[in-house]
Design a protein around this motif. Structure first.
Motif, PDB file in Angstrom:
ATOM      1  N   LYS A  55      51.894  62.230  94.466  1.00 19.00           N
ATOM      2  CA  LYS A  55      53.309  62.559  94.698  1.00 19.00           C
ATOM      3  C   LYS A  55      53.671  63.900  94.052  1.00 19.00           C
ATOM      4  O   LYS A  55      53.280  64.185  92.928  1.00 19.00           O
ATOM      5  N   ALA A  56      54.440  64.696  94.766  1.00 18.49           N
ATOM      6  CA  ALA A  56      54.770  66.049  94.296  1.00 18.49           C
ATOM      7  C   ALA A  56      55.717  66.033  93.101  1.00 18.49           C
ATOM      8  O   ALA A  56      55.612  66.856  92.205  1.00 18.49           O
ATOM      9  N   HIS A  57      56.657  65.101  93.083  1.00 20.03           N
ATOM     10  CA  HIS A  57      57.665  65.081  92.019  1.00 20.03           C
ATOM     11  C   HIS A  57      57.395  63.928  91.061  1.00 20.03           C
ATOM     12  O   HIS A  57      57.103  62.809  91.479  1.00 20.03           O
ATOM     13  N   GLY A  58      57.508  64.210  89.774  1.00 20.62           N
ATOM     14  CA  GLY A  58      57.253  63.192  88.767  1.00 20.62           C
ATOM     15  C   GLY A  58      58.312  62.108  88.774  1.00 20.62           C
ATOM     16  O   GLY A  58      59.452  62.337  89.185  1.00 20.62           O
ATOM     17  N   PRO A  59      57.956  60.910  88.289  1.00 22.36           N
ATOM     18  CA  PRO A  59      58.914  59.799  88.241  1.00 22.36           C
ATOM     19  C   PRO A  59      59.849  59.906  87.041  1.00 22.36           C
ATOM     20  O   PRO A  59      59.720  60.811  86.218  1.00 22.36           O
ATOM     21  N   ALA A  60      60.758  58.950  86.947  1.00 26.96           N
ATOM     22  CA  ALA A  60      61.631  58.847  85.778  1.00 26.96           C
ATOM     23  C   ALA A  60      60.770  58.621  84.529  1.00 26.96           C
ATOM     24  O   ALA A  60      59.607  58.229  84.636  1.00 26.96           O
ATOM     25  N   PRO A  61      61.313  58.845  83.322  1.00 28.23           N
ATOM     26  CA  PRO A  61      60.531  58.648  82.103  1.00 28.23           C
ATOM     27  C   PRO A  61      59.908  57.253  82.046  1.00 28.23           C
ATOM     28  O   PRO A  61      60.524  56.266  82.464  1.00 28.23           O
ATOM     29  N   LEU A  62      58.688  57.189  81.529  1.00 27.28           N
ATOM     30  CA  LEU A  62      57.930  55.937  81.497  1.00 27.28           C
ATOM     31  C   LEU A  62      58.695  54.826  80.778  1.00 27.28           C
ATOM     32  O   LEU A  62      58.754  53.686  81.269  1.00 27.28           O
ATOM     33  N   ALA A  63      59.291  55.141  79.636  1.00 22.76           N
ATOM     34  CA  ALA A  63      60.000  54.110  78.867  1.00 22.76           C
ATOM     35  C   ALA A  63      61.140  53.496  79.687  1.00 22.76           C
ATOM     36  O   ALA A  63      61.366  52.279  79.646  1.00 22.76           O
ATOM     37  N   ALA A  64      61.834  54.314  80.454  1.00 22.81           N
ATOM     38  CA  ALA A  64      62.944  53.817  81.283  1.00 22.81           C
ATOM     39  C   ALA A  64      62.420  52.930  82.401  1.00 22.81           C
ATOM     40  O   ALA A  64      63.007  51.878  82.710  1.00 22.81           O
ATOM     41  N   ARG A  65      61.317  53.332  83.018  1.00 25.51           N
ATOM     42  CA  ARG A  65      60.742  52.527  84.097  1.00 25.51           C
ATOM     43  C   ARG A  65      60.210  51.196  83.569  1.00 25.51           C
ATOM     44  O   ARG A  65      60.345  50.146  84.204  1.00 25.51           O
ATOM     45  N   MET A  66      59.602  51.234  82.390  1.00 26.10           N
ATOM     46  CA  MET A  66      59.101  50.005  81.746  1.00 26.10           C
ATOM     47  C   MET A  66      60.256  49.046  81.463  1.00 26.10           C
ATOM     48  O   MET A  66      60.178  47.847  81.772  1.00 26.10           O
ATOM     49  N   ALA A  67      61.328  49.564  80.862  1.00 25.42           N
ATOM     50  CA  ALA A  67      62.472  48.719  80.499  1.00 25.42           C
ATOM     51  C   ALA A  67      63.100  48.092  81.733  1.00 25.42           C
ATOM     52  O   ALA A  67      63.433  46.897  81.746  1.00 25.42           O
ATOM     53  N   ALA A  68      63.247  48.870  82.802  1.00 25.88           N
ATOM     54  CA  ALA A  68      63.849  48.338  84.025  1.00 25.88           C
ATOM     55  C   ALA A  68      62.959  47.280  84.659  1.00 25.88           C
ATOM     56  O   ALA A  68      63.448  46.252  85.148  1.00 25.88           O
ATOM     57  N   ALA A  69      61.652  47.493  84.638  1.00 23.79           N
ATOM     58  CA  ALA A  69      60.720  46.511  85.201  1.00 23.79           C
ATOM     59  C   ALA A  69      60.757  45.212  84.401  1.00 23.79           C
ATOM     60  O   ALA A  69      60.786  44.113  84.964  1.00 23.79           O
ATOM     61  N   GLN A  70      60.776  45.332  83.073  1.00 19.44           N
ATOM     62  CA  GLN A  70      60.820  44.130  82.230  1.00 19.44           C
ATOM     63  C   GLN A  70      62.118  43.357  82.427  1.00 19.44           C
ATOM     64  O   GLN A  70      62.125  42.129  82.404  1.00 19.44           O
ATOM     65  N   ALA A  71      63.203  44.064  82.674  1.00 20.96           N
ATOM     66  CA  ALA A  71      64.496  43.407  82.887  1.00 20.96           C
ATOM     67  C   ALA A  71      64.525  42.655  84.217  1.00 20.96           C
ATOM     68  O   ALA A  71      65.290  41.710  84.389  1.00 20.96           O
ATOM     69  N   LEU A  72      63.651  43.060  85.158  1.00 23.27           N
ATOM     70  CA  LEU A  72      63.655  42.466  86.493  1.00 23.27           C
ATOM     71  C   LEU A  72      62.799  41.204  86.600  1.00 23.27           C
ATOM     72  O   LEU A  72      63.115  40.310  87.377  1.00 23.27           O
ATOM     73  N   THR A  73      61.733  41.119  85.823  1.00 25.27           N
ATOM     74  CA  THR A  73      60.710  40.110  86.106  1.00 25.27           C
ATOM     75  C   THR A  73      61.139  38.666  85.840  1.00 25.27           C
ATOM     76  O   THR A  73      61.013  37.820  86.705  1.00 25.27           O
ATOM     77  N   HIS A  74      61.588  38.336  84.630  1.00 26.11           N
ATOM     78  CA  HIS A  74      62.012  36.972  84.292  1.00 26.11           C
ATOM     79  C   HIS A  74      60.933  35.924  84.584  1.00 26.11           C
ATOM     80  O   HIS A  74      61.252  34.785  84.903  1.00 26.11           O
ATOM     81  N   ASP A  75      59.677  36.296  84.537  1.00 24.46           N
ATOM     82  CA  ASP A  75      58.580  35.353  84.788  1.00 24.46           C
ATOM     83  C   ASP A  75      57.464  35.676  83.800  1.00 24.46           C
ATOM     84  O   ASP A  75      56.915  36.774  83.832  1.00 24.46           O
ATOM     85  N   PRO A  76      57.128  34.728  82.922  1.00 30.99           N
ATOM     86  CA  PRO A  76      56.112  35.022  81.911  1.00 30.99           C
ATOM     87  C   PRO A  76      54.732  35.317  82.496  1.00 30.99           C
ATOM     88  O   PRO A  76      53.873  35.888  81.819  1.00 30.99           O
ATOM     89  N   ARG A  77      54.529  34.963  83.759  1.00 30.37           N
ATOM     90  CA  ARG A  77      53.227  35.230  84.390  1.00 30.37           C
ATOM     91  C   ARG A  77      53.125  36.669  84.895  1.00 30.37           C
ATOM     92  O   ARG A  77      52.027  37.122  85.241  1.00 30.37           O
ATOM     93  N   ILE A  78      54.258  37.388  84.953  1.00 36.52           N
ATOM     94  CA  ILE A  78      54.252  38.788  85.378  1.00 36.52           C
ATOM     95  C   ILE A  78      54.413  39.654  84.142  1.00 36.52           C
ATOM     96  O   ILE A  78      55.433  39.592  83.454  1.00 36.52           O
ATOM     97  N   VAL A  79      53.401  40.433  83.853  1.00 39.83           N
ATOM     98  CA  VAL A  79      53.340  41.211  82.617  1.00 39.83           C
ATOM     99  C   VAL A  79      53.462  42.699  82.947  1.00 39.83           C
ATOM    100  O   VAL A  79      52.690  43.233  83.745  1.00 39.83           O
ATOM    101  N   VAL A  80      54.450  43.337  82.352  1.00 40.77           N
ATOM    102  CA  VAL A  80      54.676  44.771  82.561  1.00 40.77           C
ATOM    103  C   VAL A  80      53.933  45.530  81.464  1.00 40.77           C
ATOM    104  O   VAL A  80      54.129  45.270  80.274  1.00 40.77           O
ATOM    105  N   THR A  81      53.061  46.461  81.858  1.00 39.73           N
ATOM    106  CA  THR A  81      52.269  47.170  80.856  1.00 39.73           C
ATOM    107  C   THR A  81      52.133  48.661  81.179  1.00 39.73           C
ATOM    108  O   THR A  81      52.088  49.055  82.339  1.00 39.73           O
ATOM    109  N   ASP A  82      52.085  49.463  80.117  1.00 41.51           N
ATOM    110  CA  ASP A  82      51.838  50.907  80.253  1.00 41.51           C
ATOM    111  C   ASP A  82      50.419  51.234  79.780  1.00 41.51           C
ATOM    112  O   ASP A  82      50.153  52.312  79.261  1.00 41.51           O
TER     113      ASP A  82
END
Length: 199
Positions: A55-82
Motif C-alpha cells: 500500500k502506498a500510504h501508511g496506516p494510522a499509528p499502530l497503538a491506535a489500531r491495536m486499541a481499536a481492534a481490542q475494543a472490538l473483539t470481546h472474545d477471549p479466543r480472538i487475540v490482538v497482537t503486534d
C-alpha cells in the motif's frame, strides 16, 4: 517468550489473520468467528501489521489500531497482537517462519479473504507460504468466483480440501487449503475510513 507475545499451549490450533486493521471492523470478526467454528480452531490471532508494503500510504499509528481492534473483539479466543512489529517483520513469509520457530508446538492456519487469494500469486514468496501452513480462504462478496480461478488456486488445485472437510484443515500437512462460503459485509477498511463509500 516475551511478556507481550501471545500464549499458545502445545498442540493449539491457531488461525492467523494478518492486516493493517485500519480500522478493525465487522468483517474481521466474521472471518474470525467463521474460522473458529468451521476449522475447529482454539484461537485466532489478529496480526496487526506495522504497515502493508503493497500500500502506498501508511496506516494510522499502530497503538491506535491495536486499541481499536481490542475494543472490538470481546472474545477471549480472538487475540490482538503486534508481534510482527516486535519482531521487526513486514512480510507474511517471514512472519510465518518466525512464529513456527517461536511456537513449535502450535499448528497455524493462515486466514485470508477470497479477494486476497485473487492476488496471492503477487505476494512475496507465496509458494513458500503455501508450503509452510494450511490456508483457509473466506469467500468475500465480488471475489468468490474470481478466487476459484485465481493463478494460485490453479497451481494449488490438488491441495484443495472440500469445504465439508474444513474441520480437518488445521491438522493437515501443507500445502492444503479450503474455500469457505460465508455471509459477510462487503465493506473493507478503506470504505469504512471513507464513510462507507467505495474506495
Amino acid at each position: 517468550m516475551g511478556p507481550h507475545f501471545p500464549l499458545a499451549p502445545p498442540g493449539a490450533t491457531i488461525g492467523l489473520l494478518g492486516g493493517s486493521f485500519d480500522p478493525a471492523h465487522a468483517a474481521h470478526l466474521a472471518i474470525s468467528r467463521t474460522a473458529l467454528r468451521r476449522l475447529k480452531l482454539d484461537r485466532v490471532w489478529w496480526l496487526v501489521s506495522p504497515g502493508n508494503p503493497l500500500k502506498a500510504h501508511g496506516p494510522a499509528p499502530l497503538a491506535a489500531r491495536m486499541a481499536a481492534a481490542q475494543a472490538l473483539t470481546h472474545d477471549p479466543r480472538i487475540v490482538v497482537t503486534d508481534i510482527e512489529a516486535r519482531l521487526g517483520l513486514r512480510k507474511t513469509a517471514d512472519t510465518i517462519a518466525a512464529l513456527q520457530r517461536l511456537y513449535p508446538g502450535a499448528r497455524f492456519v493462515w486466514l485470508m479473504g477470497s479477494d486476497n487469494l485473487v492476488q496471492f500469486h503477487h505476494w512475496d514468496r507465496w509458494r513458500e507460504i503455501a508450503a509452510a501452513v494450511p490456508i483457509a480462504v473466506m469467500a468475500r462478496p465480488g471475489s468468490r468466483l474470481a478466487a476459484r480461478g485465481a493463478p494460485a488456486a490453479q497451481v494449488l488445485r490438488r491441495a484443495r480440501l472440500p469445504e465439508h472437510r474444513a474441520a480437518l484443515l488445521a491438522r493437515m500437512a501443507p500445502p492444503a487449503w479450503t474455500l469457505l462460503n460465508m455471509p459477510m459485509s462487503p465493506l473493507s477498511s478503506t470504505q469504512i475510513r471513507n464513510g462507507g463509500r467505495h474506495a
